[in-house]
Write a protein that holds these residues in place. Structure first.
Motif, mmCIF file in Angstrom:
data_model
loop_
_atom_site.group_PDB
_atom_site.id
_atom_site.type_symbol
_atom_site.label_atom_id
_atom_site.label_comp_id
_atom_site.label_asym_id
_atom_site.label_seq_id
_atom_site.Cartn_x
_atom_site.Cartn_y
_atom_site.Cartn_z
ATOM 1 N N UNK A 106 -15.223 -57.289 10.047
ATOM 2 C CA UNK A 106 -16.435 -57.157 9.235
ATOM 3 C C UNK A 106 -16.718 -58.409 8.425
ATOM 4 N N UNK A 107 -15.669 -59.103 7.985
ATOM 5 C CA UNK A 107 -15.898 -60.287 7.160
ATOM 6 C C UNK A 107 -16.408 -61.469 7.979
ATOM 7 N N UNK A 108 -16.344 -61.373 9.304
ATOM 8 C CA UNK A 108 -16.803 -62.455 10.156
ATOM 9 C C UNK A 108 -18.028 -62.053 10.968
ATOM 10 N N UNK A 109 -18.736 -61.016 10.535
ATOM 11 C CA UNK A 109 -19.820 -60.468 11.338
ATOM 12 C C UNK A 109 -21.181 -61.070 11.036
ATOM 13 N N UNK A 110 -21.292 -61.985 10.070
ATOM 14 C CA UNK A 110 -22.594 -62.543 9.736
ATOM 15 C C UNK A 110 -23.199 -63.277 10.926
ATOM 16 N N UNK A 111 -24.510 -63.159 11.045
ATOM 17 C CA UNK A 111 -25.228 -63.774 12.163
ATOM 18 C C UNK A 111 -25.716 -65.168 11.791
ATOM 19 N N UNK A 112 -25.865 -66.005 12.780
ATOM 20 C CA UNK A 112 -26.420 -67.345 12.584
ATOM 21 C C UNK A 112 -27.927 -67.238 12.370
ATOM 22 N N UNK A 113 -28.511 -68.289 11.810
ATOM 23 C CA UNK A 113 -29.943 -68.308 11.524
ATOM 24 C C UNK A 113 -30.764 -68.080 12.787
ATOM 25 N N UNK A 114 -30.364 -68.712 13.890
ATOM 26 C CA UNK A 114 -31.114 -68.554 15.138
ATOM 27 C C UNK A 114 -31.051 -67.116 15.647
ATOM 28 N N UNK A 154 -31.693 -55.803 10.650
ATOM 29 C CA UNK A 154 -30.950 -57.039 10.901
ATOM 30 C C UNK A 154 -29.764 -57.127 9.944
ATOM 31 N N UNK A 155 -29.975 -56.765 8.679
ATOM 32 C CA UNK A 155 -28.895 -56.804 7.694
ATOM 33 C C UNK A 155 -27.768 -55.859 8.113
ATOM 34 N N UNK A 156 -28.112 -54.676 8.594
ATOM 35 C CA UNK A 156 -27.092 -53.735 9.059
ATOM 36 C C UNK A 156 -26.365 -54.277 10.291
ATOM 37 N N UNK A 189 -29.615 -62.240 2.021
ATOM 38 C CA UNK A 189 -29.107 -63.281 2.919
ATOM 39 C C UNK A 189 -30.006 -63.429 4.145
ATOM 40 N N UNK A 190 -30.521 -62.315 4.638
ATOM 41 C CA UNK A 190 -31.450 -62.363 5.772
ATOM 42 C C UNK A 190 -32.721 -63.094 5.355
ATOM 43 N N UNK A 191 -33.236 -62.775 4.164
ATOM 44 C CA UNK A 191 -34.443 -63.440 3.658
ATOM 45 C C UNK A 191 -34.231 -64.941 3.513
ATOM 46 N N UNK A 192 -33.091 -65.353 2.970
ATOM 47 C CA UNK A 192 -32.849 -66.790 2.790
ATOM 48 C C UNK A 192 -32.690 -67.488 4.139
ATOM 49 N N UNK A 193 -32.114 -66.812 5.125
ATOM 50 C CA UNK A 193 -31.992 -67.416 6.464
ATOM 51 C C UNK A 193 -33.361 -67.592 7.101
ATOM 52 N N UNK A 194 -34.273 -66.686 6.827
ATOM 53 C CA UNK A 194 -35.613 -66.784 7.394
ATOM 54 C C UNK A 194 -36.463 -67.827 6.673
ATOM 55 N N UNK A 195 -36.138 -68.132 5.406
ATOM 56 C CA UNK A 195 -36.905 -69.115 4.647
ATOM 57 C C UNK A 195 -36.555 -70.543 5.022
#
Length: 130
Positions: free
Chosen positions: A24-32, A47-49, A57-63
């Protein structure tokens, strides 16, 4: 004290869990990946789920703006930033020196240092289209 292999495996799993190396701690997605999910019509909360991230974090990746790559040249010549030779010890040249080069769209290449030193001193360099 001797442990059986199953006990050692259980201890290793517990240790990794305590240190925070869980999946779970390594599950974050890349910006692309996030951008691809948006293009597929996924909501920010979905997407966050999916990525195990906070919505902020999803919002900042999209910005953040995607990296813009140079468009390919229509003239058939090399675009800015394209190397025109291999790194080598070609003699002493101040970085940034320009030289005419027919293969470059701009008509010039600039001397760019490489991350390797020459045996007789100085650094290796190569030409890069300007």
């Amino acid at each position: 004290m001797m442990f059986s292999k199953s006990r050692e495996a259980v201890l290793i799993i517990i240790l990794f869990g305590l240190l925070g190396f869980s999946a779970d701690s390594m599950a974050e997605c890349a910006r692309d990946t996030i951008r691809d999910l948006v293009a597929q019509g996924k909501t920010k909360s979905a997407i966050a789920d999916f990525c195990d991230m906070e919505i902020s974090d999803v919002n900042s990746a999209l910005k953040t703006k995607p990296i813009k790559h140079d468009e390919p040249s229509l003239s058939g010549k090399l675009v800015s930033g394209t190397p025109v030779g291999a790194c080598g010890c070609w003699g002493a040249v101040p970085p940034g020196t320009t030289q005419p080069h027919q293969s470059c769209e701009s008509g010039y290449a600039v001397a760019t240092p490489c991350p390797t030193y020459c045996p007789m001193g100085g650094y290796q360099w190569r030409g890069v289209c300007q």
